[in-house]
Design a protein around this motif. Structure first.
Motif, mmCIF file in Angstrom:
data_model
loop_
_atom_site.group_PDB
_atom_site.id
_atom_site.type_symbol
_atom_site.label_atom_id
_atom_site.label_comp_id
_atom_site.label_asym_id
_atom_site.label_seq_id
_atom_site.Cartn_x
_atom_site.Cartn_y
_atom_site.Cartn_z
ATOM 1 N N ILE A 197 -8.426 -4.233 -0.636
ATOM 2 C CA ILE A 197 -6.923 -3.229 -0.481
ATOM 3 C C ILE A 197 -5.803 -4.755 -1.557
ATOM 4 C CG2 ILE A 197 -6.448 -2.690 2.009
ATOM 5 C CD1 ILE A 197 -5.839 -5.257 2.729
ATOM 6 N N ASP A 245 -1.180 0.848 0.924
ATOM 7 C CA ASP A 245 -2.597 1.321 0.036
ATOM 8 C C ASP A 245 -3.027 2.339 0.480
ATOM 9 O OD1 ASP A 245 -4.908 0.339 -1.691
ATOM 10 O OD2 ASP A 245 -6.218 0.175 -0.044
ATOM 11 N N SER A 283 -7.686 3.369 1.156
ATOM 12 C CA SER A 283 -8.273 2.468 2.326
ATOM 13 C C SER A 283 -7.074 3.341 3.815
ATOM 14 C CB SER A 283 -7.928 1.096 2.775
ATOM 15 O OG SER A 283 -6.483 0.472 2.149
ATOM 16 N N PHE A 290 -0.655 -3.267 3.361
ATOM 17 C CA PHE A 290 -0.474 -4.747 2.892
ATOM 18 C C PHE A 290 -0.076 -5.517 2.381
ATOM 19 C CE2 PHE A 290 -0.485 -2.389 -1.102
ATOM 20 C CZ PHE A 290 0.213 -3.116 -1.746
#
Length: 153
Positions: free
Chosen positions: A47, A136, A139, A143
């Motif tokens: 990330i 992100d 994923s 973040f």
């Protein structure tokens, strides 16, 4: 007694051989399961890490986000979620790219300006609670979480 009958009756080493085969099988199964658990671990998610300066202009109903350090962010993998007084609004990667002049990455010094009245027909008031999440998409992880005060300029 024929040779075959003698061979069938002579079974003194059979239990030793079967014991060795059984122990070898158990050892192979244990090592295989350990190897599977080690090699199936994909490692940490990649990330992005960045610093963002954020502020809200309540007169123009505009949220400003400026990349002030860290990695360049791939716009295709970025999504911005704005939560105003518990109501969720999403600013998609296509909007971000357009906002940045059709760039593929959000680089140092680049500024994203989200006009909430044009985008979501939302007027921001001074007493509003505004939370932002930079997500992100690959994923599916946040973040960066930002809390904005509508009174700031």
């Amino acid at each position: 007694m024929s040779e075959i009958e003698k061979f069938i009756k002579n079974s003194s080493a059979v239990s030793d051989v079967l014991g060795e085969i059984l122990m070898t099988t158990v050892a192979v199964i244990l090592l295989s399961s350990i190897a599977m658990s080690i090699f199936s671990y994909g490692g940490p998610d990649d990330i992005p890490h960045t610093q963002v300066n954020e502020w809200v202009d309540i007169e123009t109903d505009t949220i400003y986000l400026e990349n002030s350090g860290g990695e360049f962010i791939d716009v295709e993998s970025l999504e911005i979620v704005v939560n105003v007084n518990g109501i969720r609004y999403t600013y998609f990667s296509s909007n971000i790219s357009e906002n940045l002049g059709n760039k593929n990455s959000w680089e140092l010094g680049d500024r994203i300006e989200i006009n909430t009245s044009k985008e979501w027909n939302l007027q921001i008031k001074e007493e509003d609670e505004v939370d932002m999440y930079l997500i992100d998409k690959p994923s599916k992880k946040v973040f960066q979480k930002l809390q904005l005060s509508a009174g700031e300029n």
